[in-house]
Design a protein around this motif. Structure first.
Motif, PDB file in Angstrom:
ATOM      1  N   VAL A 113     -16.712  16.249   4.608  1.00 52.36           N
ATOM      2  CA  VAL A 113     -15.775  15.700   3.617  1.00 52.36           C
ATOM      3  C   VAL A 113     -15.200  16.878   2.851  1.00 52.36           C
ATOM      4  N   TYR A 114     -13.913  17.068   2.906  1.00 45.47           N
ATOM      5  CA  TYR A 114     -13.258  18.143   2.158  1.00 45.47           C
ATOM      6  C   TYR A 114     -12.091  17.507   1.412  1.00 45.47           C
ATOM      7  N   ASN A 153      -9.303  21.448   0.673  1.00 38.36           N
ATOM      8  CA  ASN A 153     -10.333  22.311   0.091  1.00 38.36           C
ATOM      9  C   ASN A 153     -11.316  22.752   1.178  1.00 38.36           C
ATOM     10  N   ARG A 179     -17.831  26.687   5.023  1.00 42.03           N
ATOM     11  CA  ARG A 179     -17.930  25.306   5.465  1.00 42.03           C
ATOM     12  C   ARG A 179     -17.500  25.224   6.919  1.00 42.03           C
ATOM     13  N   GLN A 180     -18.078  24.273   7.629  1.00 38.94           N
ATOM     14  CA  GLN A 180     -17.858  24.249   9.071  1.00 38.94           C
ATOM     15  C   GLN A 180     -16.441  23.832   9.458  1.00 38.94           C
TER      16      GLN A 180
HETATM   17  C1  LIG Z   1     -16.691  12.815  -1.880  1.00 45.80           C
HETATM   18  C2  LIG Z   1     -17.101  14.130  -1.325  1.00 45.80           C
HETATM   19  C3  LIG Z   1     -16.267  15.212  -1.488  1.00 45.80           C
HETATM   20  C4  LIG Z   1     -16.616  16.455  -0.984  1.00 45.80           C
HETATM   21  N1  LIG Z   1     -15.740  17.479  -1.119  1.00 45.80           N
HETATM   22  C5  LIG Z   1     -16.034  18.668  -0.582  1.00 45.80           C
HETATM   23  C6  LIG Z   1     -15.065  19.712  -0.614  1.00 45.80           C
HETATM   24  O1  LIG Z   1     -13.966  19.536  -1.103  1.00 45.80           O
HETATM   25  N2  LIG Z   1     -15.407  20.903  -0.085  1.00 45.80           N
HETATM   26  C7  LIG Z   1     -16.634  21.122   0.483  1.00 45.80           C
HETATM   27  O2  LIG Z   1     -16.886  22.221   0.970  1.00 45.80           O
HETATM   28  N3  LIG Z   1     -17.573  20.137   0.537  1.00 45.80           N
HETATM   29  C8  LIG Z   1     -17.284  18.915   0.033  1.00 45.80           C
HETATM   30  N4  LIG Z   1     -18.191  17.909   0.127  1.00 45.80           N
HETATM   31  C9  LIG Z   1     -19.525  18.168   0.731  1.00 45.80           C
HETATM   32  C10 LIG Z   1     -19.446  18.242   2.242  1.00 45.80           C
HETATM   33  O3  LIG Z   1     -18.620  17.280   2.788  1.00 45.80           O
HETATM   34  C11 LIG Z   1     -20.801  18.080   2.908  1.00 45.80           C
HETATM   35  O4  LIG Z   1     -21.686  19.020   2.410  1.00 45.80           O
HETATM   36  C12 LIG Z   1     -20.709  18.205   4.412  1.00 45.80           C
HETATM   37  O5  LIG Z   1     -21.977  18.060   4.983  1.00 45.80           O
HETATM   38  C13 LIG Z   1     -20.137  19.540   4.811  1.00 45.80           C
HETATM   39  O6  LIG Z   1     -20.004  19.549   6.185  1.00 45.80           O
HETATM   40  P1  LIG Z   1     -20.085  20.905   7.006  1.00 45.80           P
HETATM   41  O7  LIG Z   1     -21.458  21.458   6.780  1.00 45.80           O
HETATM   42  O8  LIG Z   1     -19.878  20.404   8.410  1.00 45.80           O
HETATM   43  O9  LIG Z   1     -19.001  21.799   6.523  1.00 45.80           O
HETATM   44  C14 LIG Z   1     -17.856  16.636  -0.329  1.00 45.80           C
HETATM   45  C15 LIG Z   1     -18.697  15.533  -0.144  1.00 45.80           C
HETATM   46  C16 LIG Z   1     -18.322  14.282  -0.615  1.00 45.80           C
HETATM   47  C17 LIG Z   1     -19.218  13.110  -0.355  1.00 45.80           C
END
Ligand SMILES: Cc1cc2nc3c(=O)[nH]c(=O)nc-3n(C[C@H](O)[C@H](O)[C@H](O)COP(=O)(O)O)c2cc1C
Length: 480
Positions: free
Chosen positions: A156-157, A170, A175-176
């Motif tokens: 979620v970004y 964002n 981040r992946q």
């Molecule tokens: C509502 C919501 C908004 C989020 N926004 C962000 C964001 O803008 N940037 C970010 O890096 N992680 C954000 N996160 C956290 C990541 O989505 C989460 O840690 C996810 O596992 C990251 O995936 P990745 O490890 O595949 O990058 C958000 C989570 C939620 C539930």
């Protein structure tokens, strides 16, 4: 039965009294988010519910928020288990992931709007911190693909709407989703990207698990659902998307193009700084007929975002520790108010050697982005603040049992306690509190079990009010 799609889940939620409909037409620029803020800021966790706004001005789509992450109970309903079984359900799904299945057709493509006809303003995308955010934001699952390995990723970004066909995402370095996009952008090619709105709950919950790079969360989603997630080819980009989703937004991240993103109310409870972020061009919006739009409520905790991230990542941490041979840890609870990131985690364990509690604490600091780690014996209910305080008061000596880990850099840029004004951050630190019992303090100061059970019968006989025995009392009486 697993929920086939978001509509099935919303119906179950409503049957349990955990979904409230708002029939009055609402203004997406402030009303839905502001009502959701009252729900999370004022109601105790057990009383919270999802919100379904049936009529949103300027859009013919309904809008839902809070439905997945109102509370432990809604997450349990989404997973089809009891709240006490959330960790076990996540652990089982991680142990038995289920590969997705490709299908020819998906309801998410019943209507296809592509090219010049795309208008993000047709969607009821809310402003989440009305009066402070720069504008509407899409807060949902983002799918990307690694150009070299071809594996997909979900995360979620938050995504700021710049105009009808452009967004700023964002995508934070590290981040992946960022790593996937970079594999295309480094070759000077646009990176395929899709936003998945209102898929089956298992897909939403799996997305927030912090899995290793290269592990597609869709397989965890299959494990959680107990069936393969059906995926369909996106119409305009090289991605596979959940076929049962309500809406898919397709696009491409443009090489070399950024735009100022923010201000936006962040999960930690403060307004985030404005910074340049990658820009994507929207190539298509596909959807079901009469779709339901979904956006997560985040910003000031506790929120939907902190609830789902804490609950899912607690199960992931428990499984990771077991995989590392630390089977002495029996339970993990991440406080629901800070999102699985920088939060307070409490672990229950049976120490096997002196210093085992501290060692687990240090390991958790290394493995996760969590900031405070408390370790207790497994005769403590780690979800009960009264029991936890007792363990800290009675089994923890600050000088002997505290460990501070200094100069931690990642991901402390998210931490408002060390982030300096321009968005950079000072080094942060982590804290381990080992509240496992190190010396024999003797017998509990409670009557023995048989006396307590006789007293319970007496309680009922004399007509005192009924109560449910808290886990704290049960654990104590068992040892009395
Ligand atoms: C509502 C919501 C908004 C989020 N926004 C962000 C964001 O803008 N940037 C970010 O890096 N992680 C954000 N996160 C956290 C990541 O989505 C989460 O840690 C996810 O596992 C990251 O995936 P990745 O490890 O595949 O990058 C958000 C989570 C939620 C539930």
């Amino acid at each position: 039965m697993p929920h086939r799609d978001m509509r099935d889940y919303l119906a179950v939620l409503e049957q349990h009294g955990k979904l409230k409909r708002v029939a009055k037409e609402v203004d997406r620029l402030w009303e839905p988010a502001a009502l959701a803020k009252w729900m999370f800021q004022a109601l105790p966790e057990a009383d919270r519910f999802g919100l379904l706004f049936e009529r949103v001005a300027g859009s013919d789509m309904a809008l839902a928020t809070g439905a997945l992450g109102a509370s432990s109970e809604t997450v349990a309903l989404a997973l089809g288990c009891e709240p006490a079984a959330i960790n076990a359900t996540v652990v089982a799904a991680l142990a038995h992931p289920v590969a997705p299945r490709e299908v020819e057709r998906g309801v998410c493509q019943e209507v296809v709007v592509a090219g010049d006809r795309v208008r993000l303003s047709d969607l009821p995308i809310p402003v989440w911190t009305p009066g402070k955010d720069v504008g509407p934001y899409i807060t949902t699952i983002v799918v990307t693909r690694d150009a070299v390995t071809r594996h997909q990723n979900m995360g979620v970004y938050r995504t700021q709407v710049l105009d009808d066909r452009r967004v700023a995402i964002n995508l934070a370095p590290g981040r992946q989703g960022f790593r996937c996009a970079k594999t295309w952008l480094d070759q000077g090619k646009p990176a395929p990207i899709a936003w998945v709105i209102a898929a089956e709950p298992a897909v939403h919950l799996a997305t927030v698990a912090n899995l290793k790079y290269g592990h597609d969360e869709i397989e965890l989603a299959g494990g959680l659902k107990g069936a393969p997630i059906e995926l369909v080819k996106a119409k305009t980009v090289d991605l596979m998307v959940p076929a049962h989703a309500e809406i898919i937004i397709e696009g491409e991240v443009l090489p070399g193009e950024t735009a100022p993103e923010g201000p936006f109310g962040e999960f930690a409870g403060y307004m985030g700084p404005v910074a340049p972020k990658p820009v994507a061009r929207i190539t298509a919006i596909t959807h079901r007929t009469k779709p339901i739009f979904y956006g997560y409520t985040s910003q000031m905790p506790p929120s939907e975002s902190t609830t789902i991230q804490s609950l899912v990542n607690a199960g992931l941490l428990l499984k990771t520790l077991h995989d590392l041979g630390e089977t002495s840890v029996s339970d993990v609870y991440i406080d629901l108010t800070f999102g699985g990131l920088l939060a307070h985690v409490v672990l229950a364990m049976t120490p096997r050697v002196p210093g085992h509690g501290k060692r687990i604490g240090r390991l958790v600091c290394d493995l996760t982005p969590l900031k405070r780690v408390t370790v207790v014996d497994d005769d403590v209910d780690i979800r009960d603040p009264v029991h936890l305080e007792w363990a800290l008061n009675s089994r923890f000596d600050p000088a002997r049992d505290t460990e501070i880990i200094r100069d931690v850099f990642v991901p402390m840029y998210m931490d408002p306690s060390v982030r300096v004004a321009d968005g950079r951050s000072d080094p942060g630190s982590k804290l381990v509190l080992d509240a496992t019992q190190k010396i024999d303090s003797g017998s509990f100061s409670l009557p023995p079990r048989d006396v307590m059970m006789k007293a319970l019968a007496l309680w009922r006989e004399v007509g005192l009010p009924e109560f449910a025995i808290p886990k704290r009392a049960r654990l104590r009486i068992e040892r009395s």
